[in-house]
Write a protein that holds these residues in place. Structure first.
Motif, PDB file in Angstrom:
ATOM      1  N   LYS A 140       0.870  -1.332   0.067  1.00 36.86           N
ATOM      2  CA  LYS A 140       0.074  -0.013   0.269  1.00 36.86           C
ATOM      3  C   LYS A 140       0.950   1.246  -0.078  1.00 36.86           C
ATOM      4  N   MET A 141       2.106   1.172   0.233  1.00 30.15           N
ATOM      5  CA  MET A 141       3.019   2.369   0.281  1.00 30.15           C
ATOM      6  C   MET A 141       3.069   2.956  -1.293  1.00 30.15           C
ATOM      7  N   ASP A 142       3.386   4.296  -1.311  1.00 25.26           N
ATOM      8  CA  ASP A 142       3.411   4.902  -2.529  1.00 25.26           C
ATOM      9  C   ASP A 142       4.733   4.586  -3.045  1.00 25.26           C
ATOM     10  N   GLY A 143       4.796   4.177  -4.269  1.00 26.64           N
ATOM     11  CA  GLY A 143       6.134   3.911  -4.797  1.00 26.64           C
ATOM     12  C   GLY A 143       6.521   2.479  -4.790  1.00 26.64           C
ATOM     13  N   VAL A 144       5.884   1.564  -3.968  1.00 29.10           N
ATOM     14  CA  VAL A 144       6.199   0.212  -3.977  1.00 29.10           C
ATOM     15  C   VAL A 144       5.639  -0.472  -5.236  1.00 29.10           C
ATOM     16  N   GLU A 145       6.420  -1.173  -6.068  1.00 26.09           N
ATOM     17  CA  GLU A 145       5.723  -1.833  -7.285  1.00 26.09           C
ATOM     18  C   GLU A 145       5.393  -3.335  -6.893  1.00 26.09           C
ATOM     19  N   ASN A 146       6.226  -3.796  -6.202  1.00 27.48           N
ATOM     20  CA  ASN A 146       6.105  -5.490  -5.811  1.00 27.48           C
ATOM     21  C   ASN A 146       6.487  -5.828  -4.579  1.00 27.48           C
ATOM     22  N   VAL A 147       6.034  -6.707  -4.084  1.00 28.84           N
ATOM     23  CA  VAL A 147       6.642  -7.389  -2.518  1.00 28.84           C
ATOM     24  C   VAL A 147       6.320  -8.635  -2.453  1.00 28.84           C
ATOM     25  N   LYS A 148       7.325  -9.204  -2.123  1.00 26.02           N
ATOM     26  CA  LYS A 148       7.239 -10.860  -1.945  1.00 26.02           C
ATOM     27  C   LYS A 148       7.970 -11.407  -0.579  1.00 26.02           C
ATOM     28  N   VAL A 149       7.076 -11.848   0.227  1.00 28.95           N
ATOM     29  CA  VAL A 149       7.613 -12.460   1.386  1.00 28.95           C
ATOM     30  C   VAL A 149       8.021 -13.938   1.255  1.00 28.95           C
ATOM     31  N   VAL A 161      12.165 -10.887   2.787  1.00 30.62           N
ATOM     32  CA  VAL A 161      11.279  -9.913   1.949  1.00 30.62           C
ATOM     33  C   VAL A 161      11.941  -9.346   0.942  1.00 30.62           C
ATOM     34  N   LYS A 162      11.178  -9.475  -0.352  1.00 30.28           N
ATOM     35  CA  LYS A 162      12.022  -8.734  -1.585  1.00 30.28           C
ATOM     36  C   LYS A 162      10.946  -7.935  -2.063  1.00 30.28           C
ATOM     37  N   SER A 163      11.277  -6.624  -2.411  1.00 29.46           N
ATOM     38  CA  SER A 163      10.609  -5.519  -2.913  1.00 29.46           C
ATOM     39  C   SER A 163      11.160  -4.657  -4.020  1.00 29.46           C
ATOM     40  N   THR A 164      10.470  -4.304  -4.901  1.00 27.32           N
ATOM     41  CA  THR A 164      10.812  -3.599  -6.065  1.00 27.32           C
ATOM     42  C   THR A 164      10.044  -2.250  -5.952  1.00 27.32           C
ATOM     43  N   PHE A 165      10.659  -1.213  -5.902  1.00 30.35           N
ATOM     44  CA  PHE A 165      10.231   0.328  -5.451  1.00 30.35           C
ATOM     45  C   PHE A 165      10.652   1.300  -6.308  1.00 30.35           C
ATOM     46  N   ASP A 166      10.138   2.416  -6.451  1.00 30.75           N
ATOM     47  CA  ASP A 166      10.515   3.822  -7.063  1.00 30.75           C
ATOM     48  C   ASP A 166      11.361   4.535  -5.825  1.00 30.75           C
ATOM     49  N   GLU A 167      12.644   4.556  -6.229  1.00 26.25           N
ATOM     50  CA  GLU A 167      13.355   5.269  -5.115  1.00 26.25           C
ATOM     51  C   GLU A 167      13.032   6.594  -5.107  1.00 26.25           C
ATOM     52  N   SER A 168      12.267   7.133  -5.931  1.00 22.30           N
ATOM     53  CA  SER A 168      12.103   8.761  -5.915  1.00 22.30           C
ATOM     54  C   SER A 168      10.846   9.103  -5.064  1.00 22.30           C
ATOM     55  N   LYS A 169      10.178   7.739  -4.815  1.00 21.21           N
ATOM     56  CA  LYS A 169       8.787   8.069  -3.894  1.00 21.21           C
ATOM     57  C   LYS A 169       8.868   7.482  -2.386  1.00 21.21           C
ATOM     58  N   THR A 228      11.920   5.155   0.086  1.00 19.14           N
ATOM     59  CA  THR A 228      13.165   4.833   0.358  1.00 19.14           C
ATOM     60  C   THR A 228      13.485   3.266   1.043  1.00 19.14           C
ATOM     61  N   SER A 229      14.547   2.812   0.897  1.00 20.00           N
ATOM     62  CA  SER A 229      14.794   1.361   1.370  1.00 20.00           C
ATOM     63  C   SER A 229      14.456   1.690   3.146  1.00 20.00           C
ATOM     64  N   ASP A 230      15.097   2.655   3.513  1.00 21.81           N
ATOM     65  CA  ASP A 230      14.854   2.789   5.100  1.00 21.81           C
ATOM     66  C   ASP A 230      13.566   2.917   5.448  1.00 21.81           C
ATOM     67  N   GLU A 231      12.902   3.643   4.564  1.00 25.90           N
ATOM     68  CA  GLU A 231      11.349   3.814   4.983  1.00 25.90           C
ATOM     69  C   GLU A 231      10.538   2.289   4.927  1.00 25.90           C
ATOM     70  N   LEU A 232      11.007   1.337   3.888  1.00 26.47           N
ATOM     71  CA  LEU A 232      10.317   0.163   3.983  1.00 26.47           C
ATOM     72  C   LEU A 232      10.890  -0.633   4.994  1.00 26.47           C
ATOM     73  N   LYS A 233      12.216  -0.780   5.456  1.00 24.84           N
ATOM     74  CA  LYS A 233      12.875  -1.320   6.446  1.00 24.84           C
ATOM     75  C   LYS A 233      12.141  -0.799   8.014  1.00 24.84           C
ATOM     76  N   GLU A 234      11.834   0.267   7.921  1.00 26.34           N
ATOM     77  CA  GLU A 234      11.287   0.805   9.179  1.00 26.34           C
ATOM     78  C   GLU A 234       9.618   0.298   9.394  1.00 26.34           C
ATOM     79  N   THR A 235       8.906   0.428   8.030  1.00 22.67           N
ATOM     80  CA  THR A 235       7.712  -0.300   8.141  1.00 22.67           C
ATOM     81  C   THR A 235       7.610  -1.585   8.649  1.00 22.67           C
TER      82      THR A 235
END
Length: 69
Positions: free
Chosen positions: A26-35, A42-50, A52-59
């Motif tokens: 549901k996060m803006d910029g996250v294209e794909n998530v696979k656990v 956890v593997k995730s594809t995301f738009d780094e302009s929207k 960050t990897s730190d935000e994903l980790k924090e979540t």
């Protein structure tokens, strides 16, 4: 687009998959998530302009799943 993998502490239940995939998906910029339950990754594809990897980790950690890498 960027792809990142996070190693988690061992996952204890399959419902963890839906919880993590649902929240990150549901996060803006996250294209794909696979656990990967058996590997506790956890593997995730995301738009780094929207987002960050730190935000994903924090979540992930706020959901109660410590990231070990």
């Amino acid at each position: 687009m960027q792809t990142i993998k996070f190693q988690l502490e061992p996952l204890t239940c399959p419902s963890c998959i839906k919880k993590i995939e649902g929240k990150l998906g549901k996060m803006d910029g996250v294209e794909n998530v696979k656990v990967m339950f058996n590997a506790s990754k956890v593997k995730s594809t995301f738009d780094e302009s929207k987002v960050t990897s730190d935000e994903l980790k924090e979540t992930i950690e706020k959901l109660g799943y410590p990231v070990v890498n």
